[in-house]
Design a protein around this motif. Structure first.
Motif, PDB file in Angstrom:
ATOM      1  N   LYS A 134       0.817  -1.130  -0.047  1.00 15.93           N
ATOM      2  CA  LYS A 134      -0.034   0.036  -0.053  1.00 15.93           C
ATOM      3  C   LYS A 134       0.906   1.334   0.071  1.00 15.93           C
ATOM      4  CE  LYS A 134      -3.664   2.437   2.590  1.00 15.93           C
ATOM      5  NZ  LYS A 134      -4.375   2.194   3.630  1.00 15.93           N
ATOM      6  N   ASN A 135       1.870   1.355   0.895  1.00 18.82           N
ATOM      7  CA  ASN A 135       2.820   2.290   1.038  1.00 18.82           C
ATOM      8  C   ASN A 135       3.490   2.860  -0.483  1.00 18.82           C
ATOM      9  OD1 ASN A 135       1.846   2.969   3.590  1.00 18.82           O
ATOM     10  ND2 ASN A 135       3.719   1.903   4.569  1.00 18.82           N
ATOM     11  N   THR A 136       3.913   1.668  -1.084  1.00 16.82           N
ATOM     12  CA  THR A 136       4.565   1.833  -2.398  1.00 16.82           C
ATOM     13  C   THR A 136       3.604   2.448  -3.211  1.00 16.82           C
ATOM     14  OG1 THR A 136       6.358   0.152  -1.702  1.00 16.82           O
ATOM     15  CG2 THR A 136       6.288   0.548  -4.254  1.00 16.82           C
ATOM     16  N   ALA A 137       2.433   1.806  -3.595  1.00 20.04           N
ATOM     17  CA  ALA A 137       1.471   2.275  -4.342  1.00 20.04           C
ATOM     18  C   ALA A 137       1.029   3.518  -4.266  1.00 20.04           C
ATOM     19  CB  ALA A 137       0.172   1.314  -4.200  1.00 20.04           C
ATOM     20  N   GLU A 138       1.017   4.125  -3.080  1.00 24.11           N
ATOM     21  CA  GLU A 138       0.624   5.559  -2.729  1.00 24.11           C
ATOM     22  C   GLU A 138       1.820   6.494  -3.044  1.00 24.11           C
ATOM     23  OE1 GLU A 138      -2.147   7.006  -1.602  1.00 24.11           O
ATOM     24  OE2 GLU A 138      -3.041   4.970  -2.075  1.00 24.11           O
ATOM     25  N   TYR A 139       3.162   5.994  -2.721  1.00 23.74           N
ATOM     26  CA  TYR A 139       4.450   6.655  -3.340  1.00 23.74           C
ATOM     27  C   TYR A 139       4.174   6.929  -4.644  1.00 23.74           C
ATOM     28  CZ  TYR A 139       8.952   7.501  -4.432  1.00 23.74           C
ATOM     29  OH  TYR A 139      10.274   7.976  -4.950  1.00 23.74           O
ATOM     30  N   MET A 140       3.917   5.963  -5.567  1.00 17.09           N
ATOM     31  CA  MET A 140       3.897   5.938  -6.897  1.00 17.09           C
ATOM     32  C   MET A 140       2.922   6.963  -7.682  1.00 17.09           C
ATOM     33  SD  MET A 140       4.691   1.948  -7.716  1.00 17.09           S
ATOM     34  CE  MET A 140       4.907   2.090  -9.497  1.00 17.09           C
ATOM     35  N   LYS A 141       2.090   7.366  -6.943  1.00 16.03           N
ATOM     36  CA  LYS A 141       0.892   8.322  -7.346  1.00 16.03           C
ATOM     37  C   LYS A 141       1.580   9.792  -7.096  1.00 16.03           C
ATOM     38  CE  LYS A 141      -2.738   5.193  -6.225  1.00 16.03           C
ATOM     39  NZ  LYS A 141      -3.810   5.020  -5.373  1.00 16.03           N
ATOM     40  N   THR A 142       2.646  10.028  -6.417  1.00 13.24           N
ATOM     41  CA  THR A 142       3.224  11.286  -6.096  1.00 13.24           C
ATOM     42  C   THR A 142       3.800  11.867  -7.149  1.00 13.24           C
ATOM     43  OG1 THR A 142       4.910  10.750  -4.987  1.00 13.24           O
ATOM     44  CG2 THR A 142       2.914  10.669  -3.569  1.00 13.24           C
ATOM     45  N   LYS A 143       4.080  13.222  -6.764  1.00  8.89           N
ATOM     46  CA  LYS A 143       4.910  14.106  -7.781  1.00  8.89           C
ATOM     47  C   LYS A 143       6.557  13.676  -7.312  1.00  8.89           C
ATOM     48  CE  LYS A 143       2.086  17.948  -8.406  1.00  8.89           C
ATOM     49  NZ  LYS A 143       1.865  19.471  -8.271  1.00  8.89           N
ATOM     50  N   GLN A 144       6.739  13.388  -6.145  1.00 20.53           N
ATOM     51  CA  GLN A 144       8.028  13.063  -5.984  1.00 20.53           C
ATOM     52  C   GLN A 144       8.382  11.917  -6.767  1.00 20.53           C
ATOM     53  OE1 GLN A 144      10.135  14.775  -3.698  1.00 20.53           O
ATOM     54  NE2 GLN A 144      11.740  13.563  -4.582  1.00 20.53           N
ATOM     55  N   PHE A 145       7.633  10.770  -6.661  1.00 19.62           N
ATOM     56  CA  PHE A 145       7.688   9.422  -7.347  1.00 19.62           C
ATOM     57  C   PHE A 145       8.318   9.795  -8.968  1.00 19.62           C
ATOM     58  CE2 PHE A 145       6.687   6.074 -10.306  1.00 19.62           C
ATOM     59  CZ  PHE A 145       7.483   5.214  -9.984  1.00 19.62           C
ATOM     60  N   LYS A 146       7.563  10.793  -9.436  1.00 19.96           N
ATOM     61  CA  LYS A 146       7.793  11.087 -11.003  1.00 19.96           C
ATOM     62  C   LYS A 146       9.083  12.003 -10.972  1.00 19.96           C
ATOM     63  CE  LYS A 146       3.067  11.178 -12.399  1.00 19.96           C
ATOM     64  NZ  LYS A 146       1.987  11.983 -12.230  1.00 19.96           N
ATOM     65  N   LYS A 147       9.616  12.621 -10.170  1.00 18.37           N
ATOM     66  CA  LYS A 147      10.761  13.406  -9.959  1.00 18.37           C
ATOM     67  C   LYS A 147      11.947  12.191  -9.785  1.00 18.37           C
ATOM     68  CE  LYS A 147      12.829  17.296  -7.537  1.00 18.37           C
ATOM     69  NZ  LYS A 147      12.381  18.205  -6.427  1.00 18.37           N
ATOM     70  N   ASP A 148      11.796  11.373  -8.698  1.00 17.40           N
ATOM     71  CA  ASP A 148      12.809  10.327  -8.448  1.00 17.40           C
ATOM     72  C   ASP A 148      12.934   9.423  -9.514  1.00 17.40           C
ATOM     73  OD1 ASP A 148      12.878  11.552  -5.973  1.00 17.40           O
ATOM     74  OD2 ASP A 148      11.678  10.015  -4.970  1.00 17.40           O
ATOM     75  N   LYS A 149      11.947   9.198 -10.442  1.00 14.88           N
ATOM     76  CA  LYS A 149      12.133   8.168 -11.408  1.00 14.88           C
ATOM     77  C   LYS A 149      12.777   8.670 -12.510  1.00 14.88           C
ATOM     78  CE  LYS A 149       9.053   5.701 -14.714  1.00 14.88           C
ATOM     79  NZ  LYS A 149       7.884   5.200 -15.179  1.00 14.88           N
TER      80      LYS A 149
END
Length: 90
Positions: A41-56
């Protein structure tokens, strides 16, 4: 009724499913296939964030730099040499 969980190698799933299909009618009441790539669940929520897109984007740029040779990777020994160099008493 009981539930049995079985892990099957990816390249053997078709064989296993064929075996299950050939069992006597009524033996298997429900068949569910789950893959090992279920995300918590935590990973799935993180993957929806702007920070995830930035990190990716950042990590993709790092990989591209490694592939192009712009960034040089250190060997295991080189890493420990660097650590020893920076941690030795002066």
């Amino acid at each position: 009724m009981q539930t049995i969980q079985v892990q099957v190698e990816d390249n053997k799933v078709d064989i296993f499913l064929n075996l299950v299909k050939n069992l006597k009618d009524g033996i298997v009441k429900n068949l569910t296939i789950k893959t090992d790539d279920i995300i918590d669940k935590n990973t799935a929520e993180y993957m929806k964030t702007k920070q995830f897109k930035k990190d990716k984007k950042y990590f993709q740029r790092c990989l591209d730099d490694i592939d192009s040779g712009e960034t040089k990777l250190l060997s295991h020994n080189e890493v420990w040499e660097q650590i020893d160099k920076h941690t030795q008493a002066s």
